[in-house]
Every structure is written in structure tokens, then in C-alpha cells.
Design a protein around this motif. Structure first.
Motif, PDB file in Angstrom:
ATOM      1  N   TYR A  38       0.479  -1.242   0.215  1.00  0.00           N
ATOM      2  CA  TYR A  38      -0.325  -0.082  -0.247  1.00  0.00           C
ATOM      3  C   TYR A  38       0.878   1.101   0.048  1.00  0.00           C
ATOM      4  O   TYR A  38       0.922   2.239  -0.851  1.00  0.00           O
ATOM      5  N   LEU A  39       2.005   0.978   1.064  1.00  0.00           N
ATOM      6  CA  LEU A  39       2.818   2.372   0.705  1.00  0.00           C
ATOM      7  C   LEU A  39       3.660   2.884  -0.473  1.00  0.00           C
ATOM      8  O   LEU A  39       3.309   3.366  -0.788  1.00  0.00           O
ATOM      9  N   LEU A  40       4.266   1.901  -1.145  1.00  0.00           N
ATOM     10  CA  LEU A  40       4.851   1.625  -2.352  1.00  0.00           C
ATOM     11  C   LEU A  40       3.588   2.116  -3.489  1.00  0.00           C
ATOM     12  O   LEU A  40       4.197   2.578  -4.362  1.00  0.00           O
ATOM     13  N   GLY A  82      13.733   5.613  -4.977  1.00  0.00           N
ATOM     14  CA  GLY A  82      12.918   4.754  -5.046  1.00  0.00           C
ATOM     15  C   GLY A  82      12.573   3.745  -3.826  1.00  0.00           C
ATOM     16  O   GLY A  82      13.715   2.604  -4.377  1.00  0.00           O
ATOM     17  N   ILE A  83      11.173   2.802  -3.457  1.00  0.00           N
ATOM     18  CA  ILE A  83      11.844   1.677  -3.337  1.00  0.00           C
ATOM     19  C   ILE A  83      10.713   1.226  -4.739  1.00  0.00           C
ATOM     20  O   ILE A  83       9.958   1.205  -4.637  1.00  0.00           O
ATOM     21  N   LYS A  84      11.325   0.014  -4.844  1.00  0.00           N
ATOM     22  CA  LYS A  84      10.756  -0.504  -6.314  1.00  0.00           C
ATOM     23  C   LYS A  84      10.105  -1.876  -6.195  1.00  0.00           C
ATOM     24  O   LYS A  84       9.391  -2.318  -6.767  1.00  0.00           O
ATOM     25  N   LYS A  85      11.154  -2.372  -5.066  1.00  0.00           N
ATOM     26  CA  LYS A  85      10.328  -4.028  -4.519  1.00  0.00           C
ATOM     27  C   LYS A  85       9.938  -4.908  -3.360  1.00  0.00           C
ATOM     28  O   LYS A  85      11.179  -3.525  -2.813  1.00  0.00           O
ATOM     29  N   TYR A 108      15.639  -0.579  -3.265  1.00  0.00           N
ATOM     30  CA  TYR A 108      15.876   0.873  -3.907  1.00  0.00           C
ATOM     31  C   TYR A 108      15.561   0.610  -5.033  1.00  0.00           C
ATOM     32  O   TYR A 108      16.144  -0.144  -5.894  1.00  0.00           O
ATOM     33  N   GLY A 109      15.411   1.830  -5.435  1.00  0.00           N
ATOM     34  CA  GLY A 109      15.792   2.365  -7.410  1.00  0.00           C
ATOM     35  C   GLY A 109      17.774   2.267  -7.709  1.00  0.00           C
ATOM     36  O   GLY A 109      17.742   2.004  -8.535  1.00  0.00           O
ATOM     37  N   THR A 113      19.753  -2.445  -0.764  1.00  0.00           N
ATOM     38  CA  THR A 113      18.528  -3.049  -0.462  1.00  0.00           C
ATOM     39  C   THR A 113      18.939  -2.554   0.843  1.00  0.00           C
ATOM     40  O   THR A 113      20.145  -2.706   1.683  1.00  0.00           O
ATOM     41  N   GLU A 114      17.350  -3.339   1.370  1.00  0.00           N
ATOM     42  CA  GLU A 114      17.538  -2.775   2.917  1.00  0.00           C
ATOM     43  C   GLU A 114      16.545  -3.652   3.677  1.00  0.00           C
ATOM     44  O   GLU A 114      15.390  -4.094   3.450  1.00  0.00           O
TER      45      GLU A 114
END
Length: 130
Positions: A38-40, A82-85, A108-109, A113-114
Motif C-alpha cells: 500500500y505504501l509503495l 524510491g522503493i522498487k520492490k 531500491y531504485g 537493499t535493506e
């Protein structure tokens, strides 16, 4: 709030239709991922609905929570393109206390990763973010 309830109810029904009982940690991980999806996707209201809070909160407080979610996404856009996945990397559940932790892997774009821990609590049969 109703929208998120119906989606989680649908998820619960889908899990209950299987021939085997689903692992509660799997449900916690998938539920946390739904909230972060939802956030993404910019549905900040649904993300806020996924937070463990009283059924009714003051409108101005809710607006602040939505604004914070937007700022978080904006900051990730600025810092990491941005967050991509989002993927579930692990989840743990304490069925006695109705709590759990979902571990989500954010990609992330900028190709970094985190892993983030999302504490969860089950209230009235629904898992919420703590």
C-alpha cells in the motif's frame, strides 16, 4: 478502515480454504507485505489503517500519520531513487501473545537493499503493524 478489513478478511478466507493449515508466520509476513505494498503504491490511508491503533483516532492525528507515510516515501525517493520492490525475507510469531515480527527486504531504485523489521500484533483476528 473497512477496505483493509475486507482485504485482510479475503486473505484469511483464502488461507483457510487450503487443505493444510497455514503457518501463522507466513500470514504475518504476507500481511506486513500487503501494508508496505500500500505504501509503495501511494495508498497511504490503507497503510495507516494497517497500524495498531484505537478504532477511532482524531482526524488531525490521522492526517499526521498519512503525511508521515508520504514523507517517508519521498525521502526514500530522494535517497535511493524510491522503493522498487518489497519481499518477505522471514517472519516469526509468538502465538501465545499474538505478536510477531515480519522481516521485509526493500529493494531500491539505486539497486541497494535493506531489511526492515515490522513488529506485528493480532487484534480481533487481524494482524496490524505495531
Amino acid at each position: 478502515m473497512k477496505k483493509i478489513f475486507y482485504i485482510l478478511l479475503l486473505v484469511a478466507v483464502l488461507f483457510s480454504c487450503g487443505s493444510q493449515k497455514k503457518d501463522p508466520s507466513e500470514i504475518v509476513g504476507k500481511t506486513a507485505k500487503i501494508y508496505y505494498d500500500y505504501l509503495l503504491n501511494g495508498d497511504y490511508d490503507a497503510f495507516v489503517d494497517g497500524m495498531n491503533q484505537p478504532d477511532r483516532i482524531p482526524d488531525n492525528y490521522r492526517e499526521q500519520l498519512v503525511a508521515n507515510a508520504k514523507m517517508f516515501v519521498g525521502q526514500q525517493q530522494e535517497d535511493h531513487k524510491g522503493i522498487k520492490k518489497i519481499a518477505v525475507s522471514d517472519a516469526k510469531v509468538d502465538t501465545i501473545h499474538n505478536t510477531g515480527d515480519a522481516y521485509l527486504l526493500l529493494t531500491y531504485g539505486d539497486k541497494t537493499t535493506e531489511q526492515v523489521a515490522v513488529p506485528m500484533v493480532k487484534r480481533k483476528g487481524i494482524w496490524y503493524m505495531r
